[in-house]
Design a protein around this motif. Sequence first.
Motif, PDB file in Angstrom:
ATOM      1  N   PRO A 164       0.813  -1.228   0.000  1.00 26.03           N
ATOM      2  CA  PRO A 164       0.000   0.000   0.000  1.00 26.03           C
ATOM      3  C   PRO A 164       0.841   1.271   0.000  1.00 26.03           C
ATOM      4  CG  PRO A 164      -0.087  -1.095   2.147  1.00 26.03           C
ATOM      5  CD  PRO A 164       0.559  -2.050   1.202  1.00 26.03           C
ATOM      6  N   THR A 194      -3.052   7.640   2.841  1.00 23.29           N
ATOM      7  CA  THR A 194      -2.727   6.215   2.772  1.00 23.29           C
ATOM      8  C   THR A 194      -1.254   5.983   3.045  1.00 23.29           C
ATOM      9  OG1 THR A 194      -4.472   5.866   1.142  1.00 23.29           O
ATOM     10  CG2 THR A 194      -2.774   4.169   1.304  1.00 23.29           C
ATOM     11  N   ALA A 243       0.102   3.857  -2.949  1.00 24.69           N
ATOM     12  CA  ALA A 243      -0.685   4.880  -2.253  1.00 24.69           C
ATOM     13  C   ALA A 243      -1.257   5.908  -3.218  1.00 24.69           C
ATOM     14  CB  ALA A 243       0.178   5.577  -1.212  1.00 24.69           C
TER      15      ALA A 243
END
Length: 530
Positions: free
Chosen positions: A150, A159, A154
């Motif tokens: 992630p 995030t 992102a």
Amino acid sequence: MADNESLFHDLPRRIRTLTHQSSSGTILNGKDSESAQPAPPPPDSDEITWDGPQDETNPQNWRDGRKWLITMTCIIMSTNVTFASSAPSSAVQAIRAQFHLSAEVSYLITFTFLLGYVLGPFVWGPGSELIGRRPTLVFAMSIYTLLYIPQALAPNIQTLLTTRFLCGFFGVAPLVSGGGVLADVWSTDKRGLSMSLWSTSAFLGPVLGPIIAGFIVDSTSLNWRWVFWVGMMFAGACTLFTAIFLPETYAPVILLRKVKERRRADPEGSKQLYAAHEKQDWSPWGIMKRTLFRPFIMLSQELILVLVTIYICLIYGVMYMLFEALPIIFVEKHGFTIAQNGLIFIGVGIGTVLGALSTHFLATGYPQLIKTWRGFPPPEERLRAATLGAPVFVIGIFWLGWTGEYASIPWYVPALSTIPVGFGISAIFISFLSYLIDTYLMYAASAFAANTVARSLVAAGSQLFTVQMFGKMGVGYACTLLGGVGLVLAPMPFLFFRYGARVREGSRWAPGLDLKVKEQIEEEKIGMAV
């Protein structure tokens, strides 16, 4: 940095033995084998212990080759997770441009990761004691590796910051438990080199981060997301290496498994057997007392711990300030590219390696001290490298500041100053953390927890003001401020050599076993004179 209370799980028995012998007038035989340490009292017949001094299941009896493979595993893990802390610093400008961030928000990329370092030890320390080193480290490293995905993908800064925090939270596990693993397998008189190498890895990771990330960011075919993809590849390889080569090393957990095997084989005949690990307080309240309350109680009561924590906060904060300060010197003033600026960290790496080597070579006489002091030399003997590192650190900071202030000075002059800066950071850090271990023994984990939280907070906080500090004050005066604080603290190792024993006499948490040994040695001399 390490789960050191567990390193000394056998110390309470030894401390009771030594205290009893001291009070009853029993003289310890300084010529006995086994490092001349006081013999523990006979164990409870129902308690499962090792099957004699040569028990092959005891990690202390494993072959040196296997021990060095385990040591290399700890070094690789620590290098990897500290690499993750600094690598994105070279990609900050690219991330800032893509997400249209203010400068202040971009500083949070490193801040949030280090904030994870603050909270992680409260989980991974007790975890490695409760279920063992191996499952804790393999689990934490696996989640840490997955969290790179992630980060690399992102879509927004929210995030990225959230996953950076979680990555730091899981990634700190090797720094919490790595020293414990080494102490599990190496005896006190042979532990010095492995501990020095492992401690150095915690500095080499942050050094390698800007170097590798700098070339990725400057590449025409790669973007900043590849900093995280490369980090995931590195982390995945390290996690696989750990899963294959790291066995369980924590003695209480190994003995607990041993008693469970006997219960399965002979339920009726083994129902009275138990392992000491089962007798510890693993209730939520018991864990909270050890991990949350005790560290800060000690920090409020222990002068030695307060002073050492202040000093380590300074040098640890300076190390992370370099990620923001060096680009001001070499990119803004000397026109370096991001990749060229990353290469400046080679000097810091050279310095940290030299600092670790000096710590090792200045401690070559430590095995003899162990014999002389019946297993418990004065903790102040661990500070010899710090007496060299303290003034060298101050010289390096002033050198960096006033040669980096002026663009007319050739770039290599401030670049060379990073070597003494790295040397001082490494020598001071390793020496004082070793001093805390020897001073607080079975309470060392609590001392480390307080120290780790404080230094991680300082390192994280430094990311929020370093650029403004160096921009407003100038490189010269900013480094003068840091060097001035270092100069004030530089006498500390010398003062501890002179007054440390006296301070420890009045401590509520330092066992002071060397002081008891000293009393017995003096009694022996008086007895021989009579």
